[in-house]
Write an enzyme that holds these catalytic residues in place. Sequence first.
Site, PDB file in Angstrom:
ATOM      1  N   LEU A 236       0.864  -1.195   0.000  1.00  0.00           N
ATOM      2  CA  LEU A 236       0.000   0.000   0.000  1.00  0.00           C
ATOM      3  C   LEU A 236       0.891   1.232   0.000  1.00  0.00           C
ATOM      4  O   LEU A 236       1.743   1.366   0.881  1.00  0.00           O
ATOM      5  CB  LEU A 236      -0.841   0.050   1.286  1.00  0.00           C
ATOM      6  CG  LEU A 236      -1.934  -0.989   1.499  1.00  0.00           C
ATOM      7  CD1 LEU A 236      -2.503  -0.840   2.912  1.00  0.00           C
ATOM      8  CD2 LEU A 236      -3.054  -0.824   0.463  1.00  0.00           C
ATOM      9  N   HIS A 237       0.711   2.100  -0.983  1.00  0.00           N
ATOM     10  CA  HIS A 237       1.495   3.338  -0.933  1.00  0.00           C
ATOM     11  C   HIS A 237       0.792   4.540  -1.552  1.00  0.00           C
ATOM     12  O   HIS A 237       1.301   5.646  -1.484  1.00  0.00           O
ATOM     13  CB  HIS A 237       2.847   3.142  -1.630  1.00  0.00           C
ATOM     14  CG  HIS A 237       2.746   3.130  -3.127  1.00  0.00           C
ATOM     15  ND1 HIS A 237       2.303   2.046  -3.827  1.00  0.00           N
ATOM     16  CD2 HIS A 237       3.016   4.085  -4.046  1.00  0.00           C
ATOM     17  CE1 HIS A 237       2.309   2.316  -5.112  1.00  0.00           C
ATOM     18  NE2 HIS A 237       2.733   3.550  -5.289  1.00  0.00           N
ATOM     19  N   ARG A 238      -0.383   4.346  -2.164  1.00  0.00           N
ATOM     20  CA  ARG A 238      -1.067   5.475  -2.811  1.00  0.00           C
ATOM     21  C   ARG A 238      -1.475   6.500  -1.760  1.00  0.00           C
ATOM     22  O   ARG A 238      -2.068   6.134  -0.736  1.00  0.00           O
ATOM     23  CB  ARG A 238      -2.350   5.025  -3.513  1.00  0.00           C
ATOM     24  CG  ARG A 238      -2.114   4.067  -4.586  1.00  0.00           C
ATOM     25  CD  ARG A 238      -2.373   4.621  -5.973  1.00  0.00           C
ATOM     26  NE  ARG A 238      -1.646   3.776  -6.880  1.00  0.00           N
ATOM     27  CZ  ARG A 238      -0.643   4.151  -7.650  1.00  0.00           C
ATOM     28  NH1 ARG A 238      -0.285   5.423  -7.692  1.00  0.00           N
ATOM     29  NH2 ARG A 238      -0.007   3.296  -8.405  1.00  0.00           N
TER      30      ARG A 238
END
Length: 423
Positions: A236-238
């Site tokens: 997860l990085h958005r």
Amino acid sequence: MKILTVVGARPNFMKAAPIIAAIDQHNRRLSVSTVSADAEAAEPIQHVLVHTGQHYDEIMSGAFFTDLGLPKPDVHLGVASGSHAVQTAEIMTKFENVLVEAKPDVLIVVGDVNSTVACALVAAKIPATTRPLIVHVEAGLRSFDRSMPEETNRVITDHLADVLFVTEESGLQNLRTEGVSPEATHLVGNTMIDSLLACKDRAEDSTILETLRLRDVGRGGEGSRGAIARYALLTLHRPQNVDDRRAFSDIVEGLDELAADCLIVFPVHPRTQRRIMDFGLSLDGGPGGSSRQHTSVQLAQTKGLMPIDPLGYLDFLCLMKHARLVVTDSGGIQEETTCLRVPCVTVRANTERPVTVHTGTNVIAGTTKEGIRLAIRSQMHRSVTGSIPDKWDGQAAKRILEILVRAHEQRAPRLPAGQSPHA
Ligand code: UD1
């Protein structure tokens, strides 16, 4: 011919590596054949690699150069992190000098990160006498979601490019709809998949499964390796998913059933690590979970989540290959799991890579708890494992180079000012 390739952020490295390897191969072929009947192989290609420094850590950049056998960049702009405007402007300012001095015939930009659009924009605005052919690799993808910075980067880069290399049919259609000349667009396959196929076997030598105690090291006897545990992989990085505490917590809660079923390995992107600290959240660490040092409170009582630092290319590929399921908000991972035939749940409202859903193994879950739970349930029961999209066969970079050599031969002298492939 002189080609200058720009890389900047993590997902650029695996997209550029096969093109650089194809250039090396072209030059090697040429050096062994003194008389070549093949006009395409007649001229050695000079190559310049520029790293903007958008990603700069060993874990976000250095490790990928090693794993992918990328040469040391000829020029490093040393730009690092900043707001979008600051980062883009700084890349542009520094890159202009490099471009003017290097005078390449061809500029290759890949993907959709800030480095991609910044360098394409610089090239588009230098005088026509020195302007290189602007080439976009991974053109035409559209999420139709302008809240994603990458979507803006994609649209602008495509409309600056002279030659557009497309990974899937939807890209050709999108570019046609936007008035880009069909002669400028080429469906060539996917250079990220070239890297994956080239490295897939080597990834088996990774010891990451042992490090994370996911492979039974005590069994199997000498020379053979033990059974692999059932686990899922999460990234997860958005900004939309991790910059807002509520959104982030919802996603983690949506993983609760999966976490009860199997261990979820979670290599944590630096942005996400920072948010975990900012929000005072904590994840339940396991072996190798160095992110545990940064955390304080239990996040949504989600047991079975194993946070670890970001991984290099080969270790991550190994983990992806053996995962029961991958949950992600990354673009590239949707494609890689499709190629590996591993079920994927994308924690986003949309995808710019529809072939991974129609043909591949991907499901778009949205970002609500319930949506994520439902998508995971359906993927855990899925038996059909999709098929591989057209031309995702490891030959994309070779096709790209052949087209570029031809385009260069046809192009000289440089495009006159104002001439554009766009209608
Ligand atoms: C960028 C890309 C995104 C891509 C992602 C992969 C844009 C607009 N976004 O997002 O498309 O999916 O890379 O990671 O270009 N940081 C480090 N070390 C690094 C690099 C970054 O610690 O080597 C930290 C910094 O604190 C930085 C944050 O990560 O502020 C985010 O990095 P940034 O390059 O701004 O964007 P990404 O979220 O990584």
